[in-house]
Design a protein around this motif. Structure first.
Motif, PDB file in Angstrom:
ATOM      1  N   TYR A 198      51.412 -19.288 -73.065  1.00 34.73           N
ATOM      2  CA  TYR A 198      50.779 -18.273 -73.907  1.00 34.73           C
ATOM      3  C   TYR A 198      51.157 -16.873 -73.426  1.00 34.73           C
ATOM      4  N   VAL A 199      51.079 -16.647 -72.132  1.00 39.48           N
ATOM      5  CA  VAL A 199      51.411 -15.330 -71.576  1.00 39.48           C
ATOM      6  C   VAL A 199      52.896 -15.018 -71.773  1.00 39.48           C
ATOM      7  N   LYS A 200      53.762 -15.975 -71.465  1.00 38.59           N
ATOM      8  CA  LYS A 200      55.202 -15.740 -71.574  1.00 38.59           C
ATOM      9  C   LYS A 200      55.634 -15.482 -73.017  1.00 38.59           C
ATOM     10  N   SER A 201      54.958 -16.124 -73.973  1.00 41.12           N
ATOM     11  CA  SER A 201      55.344 -15.949 -75.383  1.00 41.12           C
ATOM     12  C   SER A 201      55.172 -14.510 -75.847  1.00 41.12           C
ATOM     13  N   GLN A 202      54.272 -13.765 -75.189  1.00 40.46           N
ATOM     14  CA  GLN A 202      54.021 -12.386 -75.587  1.00 40.46           C
ATOM     15  C   GLN A 202      55.233 -11.486 -75.329  1.00 40.46           C
ATOM     16  N   GLN A 206      59.458 -11.405 -82.197  1.00 39.34           N
ATOM     17  CA  GLN A 206      58.468 -12.067 -83.048  1.00 39.34           C
ATOM     18  C   GLN A 206      58.824 -13.512 -83.374  1.00 39.34           C
ATOM     19  N   ALA A 209      58.388 -15.519 -80.250  1.00 34.08           N
ATOM     20  CA  ALA A 209      56.983 -15.464 -79.851  1.00 34.08           C
ATOM     21  C   ALA A 209      56.151 -16.410 -80.700  1.00 34.08           C
ATOM     22  N   SER A 210      56.490 -16.505 -81.980  1.00 31.14           N
ATOM     23  CA  SER A 210      55.763 -17.387 -82.892  1.00 31.14           C
ATOM     24  C   SER A 210      55.845 -18.833 -82.430  1.00 31.14           C
ATOM     25  N   LEU A 213      53.857 -19.351 -79.187  1.00 27.95           N
ATOM     26  CA  LEU A 213      52.409 -19.428 -79.391  1.00 27.95           C
ATOM     27  C   LEU A 213      52.002 -20.800 -79.910  1.00 27.95           C
ATOM     28  N   HIS A 249      47.562 -21.085 -85.307  1.00 29.76           N
ATOM     29  CA  HIS A 249      48.631 -20.091 -85.352  1.00 29.76           C
ATOM     30  C   HIS A 249      48.708 -19.418 -86.719  1.00 29.76           C
TER      31      HIS A 249
END
Length: 402
Positions: A198-202, A206, A209-210, A213, A249
Motif C-alpha cells: 500500500y505504501v509503495k504503490s503511492q 497513476q 499506482a492503481s 492499490l 478500489h
C-alpha cells in the motif's frame, strides 16, 4: 438457486469449508445433543488432510467442549462418496454408549449438506427459479433490465440491507489488513505484505499506482482471513480478497455510491450462485478454480456492471475471469490458507479488471458462454487427482521446503 445470503457469509477465517462449515455442523449437532457426556468428531478426506492447518479441530472443539470432552479422529485416507469434506459427529451418554451420530459434508463457502438424506438441514430454500446464466441473461434481455434487478425481483426486501452489511464488513477487512503488520500464524512465519504494498504503490504513476492499490487491498483481506479475522465469503474464505479489493478500489478511485456498489455485489452474487448451483465452489472438490477462479469471475462481473456494461458484456467479463483459471489446483502449503492462496487473490483481482476492460471494448459477442465454462470447470475439477484438491499432498504443497 439459494439466496445470496447463503453465498455471502460473514464469519472468521481461514477456511469456509474447513473452519466455518465444521463449526456450523458442530453447533447444529450440539443443539440436538445438549445432554451428551462426550463427543467424537471423525474427519475424512480433504477435511482431515488439511484440517490442522485450517484449524478445523479448533473450530469444532470451541463449540462442543464447553458441554463435554471432545475427541478428534483424523482419517485423511478415507473419502466418503458424496464429497471430499465429510465428517461424522458422535455423541455418547454417561454410560459411554453412543446416543447419536450424524454424517455431514462441508461443501464449500461455509455451506453444509447431508448428502442424499435430509435430517436437520431443511431451512435453506431456493429463491431463484432460473439456475443458468443463459436463462437469467434471456430474462434481462426480454425485460430490458440488468442482473441486480433480477436479484431484486427474487429476493426478500431485506437483501439490500444484508448486502450493505456485507459491503461494510468487506471495507473493514481491507482497512484492518492495511493496518496490521507482523507474521501470520503458523509454521511458515509468513510476513504480512499488504501495508508495504500500500505504501509503495503511492510512489508510482497513476496507472501503476492503481494496480498496486488493488494488489494491496486483496492482500489485506486475504491476510486478515489467514489470521482468523472476520471476512465475507466471496465465494469462499480462501478467495475472499478478490471481490472486496476490486470494489474497494473502484469505490474510492471513481467515487461510486454505496447503491452502485450494492448493485455490483448483487450482480457478482448471481454469477457465484450459478457456479455454486451447477458445479462447485469447493477447493476440495474442484480445485482452486472453484474458489479463486469463481471469485475472479464475480469481480469481473461487478467491475463491468459498475462501468455500465450491458448484460452480454458482463457475462463475457465473468466468462473470461473463470475461463483463464481453468485447471488451477488447490495445493496449500502446510494446509494453511497462505501459500499460494494469498498471492492468487491479488493476481485474480488485477485479472478481473483486465477482464472488464476486454469485455467493455467488445460488443459482448463471444463463442464460449459462461455456462459452458462452468460445466468445463466442473468436469476438469472431477478429473483432477485428489492430491491436487486441498489435501496438501501434491503441487506446491509437496515441493515446498521450509
Amino acid at each position: 438457486m439459494e439466496s445470496l445470503k447463503e453465498l455471502y457469509r460473514i464469519g472468521k477465517g481461514p477456511s469456509s469449508s474447513h473452519t466455518m462449515g465444521p463449526q456450523k455442523a458442530a453447533q447444529t449437532f450440539l443443539s440436538h445433543n445438549k445432554d451428551a457426556k462426550r463427543f467424537k468428531a471423525v474427519l475424512y478426506g480433504s477435511l482431515a488432510a488439511t484440517g490442522k492447518g485450517h484449524m478445523t479441530d479448533v473450530a469444532i472443539i470451541e463449540v462442543l467442549e464447553p458441554t463435554a470432552p471432545v475427541d478428534i479422529e483424523w482419517q485423511a485416507a478415507t473419502f466418503l462418496p458424496y464429497h471430499p469434506n465429510g465428517m461424522t459427529l458422535i455423541a455418547y451418554d454417561s454410560d459411554g454408549n453412543e446416543s447419536d451420530r450424524w454424517t455431514v459434508y462441508s461443501v464449500g463457502g461455509g455451506a453444509l449438506s447431508e448428502g442424499t438424506e435430509t435430517r436437520w438441514l431443511t431451512d435453506v430454500k431456493d429463491v431463484y427459479k432460473k439456475n443458468t446464466l443463459k436463462e437469467i441473461l434471456t430474462w434481462c434481455d426480454n425485460h430490458g433490465r440488468n442482473y441486480w434487478e433480477y436479484v431484486d425481483e427474487c429476493e426478500d426486501a431485506d437483501i439490500w440491507d444484508y448486502l450493505m452489511e456485507v459491503w461494510t464488513v468487506m471495507q473493514e477487512s481491507v482497512r484492518r489488513g492495511l493496518d496490521n503488520e507482523g507474521a501470520l500464524p503458523g509454521p511458515l512465519n509468513l510476513p504480512r505484505k499488504a501495508p508495504t504494498y500500500y505504501v509503495k504503490s503511492q510512489g508510482y504513476k497513476q496507472s501503476l499506482a492503481s494496480r498496486g492499490l488493488v494488489t494491496a487491498y486483496a492482500l489485506a483481506v486475504s491476510e486478515e482471513n489467514a489470521a482468523g479475522g472476520t471476512i465475507v465469503t466471496a465465494p469462499t474464505c480462501g478467495s475472499c480478497g478478490v471481490l472486496p479489493a476490486v470494489l474497494y478500489h473502484l469505490s474510492h478511485a471513481h467515487n461510486f455510491s454505496d447503491t452502485r456498489i450494492l448493485h455490483a455485489l448483487a450482480t457478482a452474487g448471481i454469477f457465484g450462485n450459478v457456479v455454486k448451483k451447477n458445479a462447485s465452489i469447493s477447493g476440495a472438490e474442484v480445485g482452486c478454480q472453484g474458489e479463486v477462479g469463481v471469485a475472479c469471475a464475480m469481480a469481473s462481473a461487478a467491475a463491468c456492471q459498475l462501468f455500465g456494461g450491458t448484460p452480454s458484456q458482463i457475462e463475457y467479463a465473468a466468462e473470461m475471469g473463470l475461463e483463464h483459471h481453468l485447471g488451477m489446483t488447490c495445493d496449500p502449503v502446510c494446509g494453511l490458507v497462505q501459500i499460494p492462496c494469498i498471492e492468487r487473490n491479488a493476481f485474480a483481482a488485477t485479472r478481473a479488471l483486465d477482464s472488464n476492460l476486454y469485455a467493455a471494448m467488445s460488443d459482448g459477442k463471444h463463442r464460449v458462454s459462461f455456462d459452458r465454462v462452468v460445466n468445463v470447470m466442473k468436469q476438469t475439477g472431477h478429473d483432477l487427482p485428489s492430491l491436487y484438491k486441498e489435501t496438501s499432498e501434491g503441487g506446491l504443497a509437496k515441493a515446498y521446503e521450509f
